[in-house]
Design an enzyme around this catalytic site. Structure first.
Site, PDB file in Angstrom:
ATOM      1  N   ARG A  13       0.813  -1.221   0.000  1.00  0.00           N
ATOM      2  CA  ARG A  13       0.000   0.000   0.000  1.00  0.00           C
ATOM      3  C   ARG A  13       0.847   1.272   0.000  1.00  0.00           C
ATOM      4  NH1 ARG A  13       0.636   2.426   4.627  1.00  0.00           N
ATOM      5  NH2 ARG A  13       1.542   1.173   6.303  1.00  0.00           N
TER       6      ARG A  13
ATOM      7  N   HIS B  88      16.377   3.315  19.806  1.00  0.00           N
ATOM      8  CA  HIS B  88      15.995   4.439  20.666  1.00  0.00           C
ATOM      9  C   HIS B  88      15.128   3.951  21.823  1.00  0.00           C
ATOM     10  CE1 HIS B  88      14.174   8.624  21.319  1.00  0.00           C
ATOM     11  NE2 HIS B  88      15.470   8.726  21.554  1.00  0.00           N
TER      12      HIS B  88
ATOM     13  N   ARG C  84      -5.502 -21.075  29.064  1.00  0.00           N
ATOM     14  CA  ARG C  84      -5.068 -20.954  27.665  1.00  0.00           C
ATOM     15  C   ARG C  84      -5.739 -19.770  26.975  1.00  0.00           C
ATOM     16  NH1 ARG C  84      -6.551 -26.829  27.698  1.00  0.00           N
ATOM     17  NH2 ARG C  84      -4.677 -27.990  28.258  1.00  0.00           N
ATOM     18  N   ARG C  85      -6.355 -18.927  27.782  1.00  0.00           N
ATOM     19  CA  ARG C  85      -7.122 -17.800  27.237  1.00  0.00           C
ATOM     20  C   ARG C  85      -6.539 -16.451  27.658  1.00  0.00           C
ATOM     21  NH1 ARG C  85     -13.142 -20.267  28.761  1.00  0.00           N
ATOM     22  NH2 ARG C  85     -12.846 -22.289  27.721  1.00  0.00           N
TER      23      ARG C  85
ATOM     24  N   CYS D   1      -0.215  -3.546  13.389  1.00  0.00           N
ATOM     25  CA  CYS D   1       0.729  -4.504  12.805  1.00  0.00           C
ATOM     26  C   CYS D   1       0.968  -5.654  13.776  1.00  0.00           C
ATOM     27  CB  CYS D   1       2.050  -3.808  12.473  1.00  0.00           C
ATOM     28  SG  CYS D   1       1.899  -2.538  11.205  1.00  0.00           S
TER      29      CYS D   1
ATOM     30  N   SER E  93       2.252  -7.962  10.188  1.00  0.00           N
ATOM     31  CA  SER E  93       3.140  -7.272   9.253  1.00  0.00           C
ATOM     32  C   SER E  93       4.348  -6.757  10.017  1.00  0.00           C
ATOM     33  CB  SER E  93       2.391  -6.107   8.596  1.00  0.00           C
ATOM     34  OG  SER E  93       3.250  -5.323   7.795  1.00  0.00           O
TER      35      SER E  93
ATOM     36  N   ILE F 159      11.464  -6.552   4.146  1.00  0.00           N
ATOM     37  CA  ILE F 159      12.491  -5.513   4.126  1.00  0.00           C
ATOM     38  C   ILE F 159      12.153  -4.569   2.976  1.00  0.00           C
ATOM     39  CG2 ILE F 159      14.944  -4.980   3.878  1.00  0.00           C
ATOM     40  CD1 ILE F 159      15.533  -7.881   4.722  1.00  0.00           C
ATOM     41  N   TYR F 160      11.943  -3.297   3.285  1.00  0.00           N
ATOM     42  CA  TYR F 160      11.680  -2.323   2.229  1.00  0.00           C
ATOM     43  C   TYR F 160      12.941  -2.106   1.396  1.00  0.00           C
ATOM     44  CZ  TYR F 160       7.186  -1.181   4.349  1.00  0.00           C
ATOM     45  OH  TYR F 160       5.901  -1.252   4.833  1.00  0.00           O
TER      46      TYR F 160
END
Length: 287
Positions: A21, A51, A150-151, A170, A191, A232-233
């Protein structure tokens, strides 16, 4: 951290071209997992300077349920500035202001910040008010009374509100796990920007484990990081390759200096100790 370098190397070797996008394409793979032992040392990347101040303030911002960048801006944390600015540029109030001018007005003008500094119902909103449910408070209470559940899950992905967010989450869902007096966490990240985002996410959720462990009288155990689209951009390829030439240094430690509630923690209550790192490597964020 060898786990991170292994991820970067794997994507360089096996990643396929991925349009997306943003205006910046890249290479990526689908489905990758890393494991970190956080019981004795803290997984803060050493092959470049990360940082720390931004990591801590952002996490405290999430925990407080805040979604407006003013708290971050006031604390000189600029990692979320681009998205409100891009939204402001589309409004009828935009008069050609630069991003720097926009952020300065956020800092100086509380009314302007309230109107234009909000990201929508992003992480903090979902953690503390997911359709009326305070997920973080609820999961902490469950860890105390039913540690083997497990919740023990917190989700940032709310289909009812995702379209109202300037950037959908993300890092989408995390689950706690208790064994032998230790608290562990697995994050599912839909992402992952390997150069800029992933180092922050590893440290942020590891710090969350430290804080929740202290709140629940447990010790930190491990952090498991599962990434869906790991990429990787193209404008980060050289930076990643530079990192792969650097030898990781010993990991630092984190000391929590207060017994106050996780919901009352401040930046000065958290101390990073013995962080030895290689020099900073800069890269532009893809908006």
């Amino acid at each position: 951290m060898q786990q991170y370098l292994d991820l970067a190397r794997y994507v360089l070797e096996h990643g396929k071209y991925r349009p997306n996008r943003t205006d910046t394409a890249g290479i990526g793979v689908f489905g990758y997992q890393m494991h970190f032992d956080i019981s004795k040392h803290f997984p803060l990347l050493t092959t470049k300077k990360v940082h720390w101040k931004s990591i801590v303030h952002e996490l405290l911002w999430f925990i407080k349920g805040d979604t407006n960048i003013k708290y971050l801006v006031d604390n000189k944390v600029n990692i979320w500035n681009e998205w409100p600015y891009e939204s402001f540029k589309k409004s009828p109030h935009f008069n050609g202001e630069s991003q720097k001018e926009f952020i300065e007005r956020i800092r100086q003008d509380a009314k302007f910040a309230q109107q234009f500094g909000n990201l929508g119902p992003v992480y903090g909103k979902q953690w503390r008010d997911f359709n009326g449910v305070d997920q973080l408070k609820k999961v902490i209470a469950q860890i105390k009374v039913n540690p083997f559940s497990r919740r023990l899950i917190v989700s940032s992905w709310n289909p009812n509100e995702v379209d109202q967010m300037l950037l959908p989450p993300c890092h989408s869902l995390y689950q706690f796990y208790v064994q032998d007096g230790q608290l562990s966490c697995q994050l599912y990240q839909r992402s992952g920007d390997i150069f800029l985002g992933i180092p922050f996410n590893i440290a942020s959720y590891s710090l969350l484990v430290y804080l929740v462990a202290k709140e629940t009288n447990l010790k930190p155990g491990s952090f498991v990081h599962t990434i869906g689209d790991a990429h990787i951009y193209e404008n980060h390829l050289e930076q990643i390759k530079l990192q792969l030439t650097r030898q990781p240094k010993p990991l630092p430690k984190v000391v929590l200096k207060s017994d106050k509630s996780i919901f009352d923690y401040q930046f000065d209550d958290i101390e990073l100790v013995d962080y030895d790192h290689h020099p900073t490597i800069k890269g532009e964020v893809a908006v």
